[in-house]
Design a protein around this motif. Structure first.
Motif, PDB file in Angstrom:
ATOM      1  N   GLY A 174      50.633  13.675 -23.367  1.00 47.40           N
ATOM      2  CA  GLY A 174      50.524  14.863 -22.528  1.00 47.40           C
ATOM      3  C   GLY A 174      51.525  15.934 -22.909  1.00 47.40           C
ATOM      4  O   GLY A 174      51.183  17.131 -22.943  1.00 47.40           O
ATOM      5  N   ALA A 177      50.396  17.461 -26.235  1.00 44.49           N
ATOM      6  CA  ALA A 177      49.223  18.312 -26.047  1.00 44.49           C
ATOM      7  C   ALA A 177      49.600  19.648 -25.426  1.00 44.49           C
ATOM      8  O   ALA A 177      49.089  20.705 -25.822  1.00 44.49           O
ATOM      9  CB  ALA A 177      48.200  17.590 -25.159  1.00 44.49           C
ATOM     10  N   ALA A 178      50.505  19.635 -24.454  1.00 43.02           N
ATOM     11  CA  ALA A 178      50.916  20.890 -23.824  1.00 43.02           C
ATOM     12  C   ALA A 178      51.739  21.755 -24.770  1.00 43.02           C
ATOM     13  O   ALA A 178      51.655  22.988 -24.721  1.00 43.02           O
ATOM     14  CB  ALA A 178      51.731  20.591 -22.566  1.00 43.02           C
ATOM     15  N   LYS A 180      51.747  21.660 -28.322  1.00 44.59           N
ATOM     16  CA  LYS A 180      51.014  22.105 -29.503  1.00 44.59           C
ATOM     17  C   LYS A 180      49.760  22.904 -29.137  1.00 44.59           C
ATOM     18  O   LYS A 180      49.434  23.890 -29.784  1.00 44.59           O
ATOM     19  CB  LYS A 180      50.632  20.903 -30.376  1.00 44.59           C
ATOM     20  N   GLY A 181      49.041  22.449 -28.111  1.00 39.49           N
ATOM     21  CA  GLY A 181      47.801  23.129 -27.732  1.00 39.49           C
ATOM     22  C   GLY A 181      46.743  22.961 -28.821  1.00 39.49           C
ATOM     23  O   GLY A 181      46.746  21.993 -29.593  1.00 39.49           O
ATOM     24  N   ASP A 185      44.962  19.328 -28.098  1.00 39.01           N
ATOM     25  CA  ASP A 185      44.904  19.400 -26.645  1.00 39.01           C
ATOM     26  C   ASP A 185      43.469  19.244 -26.155  1.00 39.01           C
ATOM     27  O   ASP A 185      43.190  18.502 -25.207  1.00 39.01           O
ATOM     28  CB  ASP A 185      45.487  20.734 -26.187  1.00 39.01           C
ATOM     29  N   GLN A 186      42.537  19.928 -26.798  1.00 38.75           N
ATOM     30  CA  GLN A 186      41.134  19.847 -26.393  1.00 38.75           C
ATOM     31  C   GLN A 186      40.560  18.450 -26.610  1.00 38.75           C
ATOM     32  O   GLN A 186      39.841  17.912 -25.752  1.00 38.75           O
ATOM     33  CB  GLN A 186      40.310  20.878 -27.169  1.00 38.75           C
ATOM     34  N   GLY A 189      42.011  15.988 -24.115  1.00 41.33           N
ATOM     35  CA  GLY A 189      41.462  16.257 -22.795  1.00 41.33           C
ATOM     36  C   GLY A 189      40.080  15.662 -22.607  1.00 41.33           C
ATOM     37  O   GLY A 189      39.764  15.101 -21.542  1.00 41.33           O
ATOM     38  N   ARG A 235      50.633  16.617 -18.822  1.00 36.97           N
ATOM     39  CA  ARG A 235      50.061  17.833 -19.421  1.00 36.97           C
ATOM     40  C   ARG A 235      50.153  19.007 -18.458  1.00 36.97           C
ATOM     41  O   ARG A 235      50.491  20.136 -18.855  1.00 36.97           O
ATOM     42  CB  ARG A 235      48.592  17.562 -19.797  1.00 36.97           C
ATOM     43  N   GLY A 239      52.592  22.068 -19.057  1.00 34.90           N
ATOM     44  CA  GLY A 239      51.881  23.338 -19.227  1.00 34.90           C
ATOM     45  C   GLY A 239      52.528  24.474 -18.464  1.00 34.90           C
ATOM     46  O   GLY A 239      52.452  25.638 -18.889  1.00 34.90           O
TER      47      GLY A 239
END
Length: 353
Positions: A174, A177-178, A180-181, A185-186, A189, A235, A239
């Motif tokens: 998490g 992912a937050a 790097k994006g 992240d997608q 998710g 995440r 975020g």
């Protein structure tokens, strides 16, 4: 009407009047509400209902007194900063800490506390309680008290290990992912959405039926099932942090992803993550107990509270409460952990009394 009933109502009404005289509004509302409720319960249930209220009030008072004494004990022995934090804790949180400490001591020192081994047969099946066996024997003649003590080590220990694995992988994924994006992240998710769309107990039963019911498999399966929940929270928390100015400044300095996570994001998201760890432990603990009750959790002869409820359930038909003791141990630990989590969430929210 006997002396107990007369004394019961006299004590309640007298205490209510004293609370009203000294303008203790909270105490007065509590005592007078109890008085009115006792009138109704006394009419419906008679003297046994009043005895139930009396015993319940005594248990609550004992729990409150123990919680207060334990909180003062922690205030004395802990360092200054931790002592100040604990001193402001509510009695519910103190009660939760006391229960967790008791379970930890029982689990760590189970061979010393338990009078017999967890798989040692010492009597006949369903033998009644005596001086040697405090809670009687189970369906194979093993000491129930010893197995409950060992169950604190096995059930709680396995749930704690599975929670740690789920929390580690979920939180790391998490946070990454937050930070790097993009496609990572997608992709994460969508995977999390798929796993969370399947009910936990059904998913666990399916995986354990395929891969077996060994302890290692059980820990890995539970870690896989609950890590998406941790991913979603971490995440969301991260975020809200990655858009802060100090994160942008760190990126402009050329800091890498792991530096941002370790030095900037993780220190500012510790409180909600710790609270989430407590909540996840409660869910995992209940799942382990449920799987053991169904026969796919911790396997015999290892002592486990969920399987102990199933193995001795027939005693309920004969008026015995022995099977309810491991069930009560499960419920008590779950409630205690939630008390602690509520306190931590209150502290992390920034609210002040």
């Amino acid at each position: 009407m006997n002396y107990f009933v007369i004394g019961y109502y006299t004590l309640l009404i007298g205490a209510s009047c004293l609370a009203a005289y000294y303008q203790a509004r909270t105490a007065f509302l509590l005592l007078f509400s109890l008085t009115l409720g006792s009138f109704i319960m006394g009419i419906i249930g008679g003297e046994p209902a009043l005895w139930f209220v009396t015993v319940s009030a005594g248990v609550i008072a004992l729990a409150a007194g123990t919680s207060y004494a334990f909180r003062e004990f922690l205030v004395i022995i802990l360092p200054d900063e931790m002592s100040r934090n604990v001193k402001g804790a509510p009695l519910t949180a103190s009660f939760g800490l006391f229960v967790v400490m008791t379970y930890a001591i029982a689990g760590l020192f189970a061979p010393v506390i338990a009078p017999f081994g967890e798989a040692e047969v010492i009597s006949t099946a369903f033998a009644p309680a005596d001086a040697q066996m405090l809670l009687g024997a189970d369906q194979l003649g093993r000491d129930m008290f010893s197995r409950i003590i060992y169950g604190a080590r096995n059930s709680v220990g396995l749930a704690l290990l599975a929670t740690a694995i789920a929390f580690f992988f979920g939180a790391v994924a998490g946070l990454i992912a937050a930070t790097k994006g993009g496609w990572f992240d997608q992709a994460m998710g969508r995977v999390v959405d798929v796993v969370m769309s399947i009910p936990s107990i059904i998913f666990a039963l399916l995986l354990l039926s395929i891969f077996g019911t060994s302890t290692t498999t059980l820990v890995i399966v539970i870690g896989v099932i609950y890590s998406p929940r941790v991913f979603r929270l971490s995440r969301a928390v991260a975020g809200n942090i990655v858009v802060m100015d100090y994160i942008e400044a760190a990126k402009l300095r050329g800091e890498g992803t792991w530096y941002l996570i370790r030095k900037e994001i993780l220190p500012n998201s510790t409180a909600p993550l710790i609270a989430e760890f407590g909540l996840e432990f409660s869910f995992v603990f209940l799942l382990v107990a449920g799987l053991s009750f169904l026969g796919l959790g911790i396997q015999p002869p290892t002592a486990d509270w969920g399987s102990m409820v199933r193995e001795n359930a027939t005693l309920v038909s004969f008026g015995e409460i022995t099977p309810l003791i491991p069930a009560g141990a499960i419920a008590l630990l779950t409630v205690a952990v939630n008390f602690i989590v509520d306190w931590m969430l209150y502290r992390s929210s920034g609210l002040k009394e």
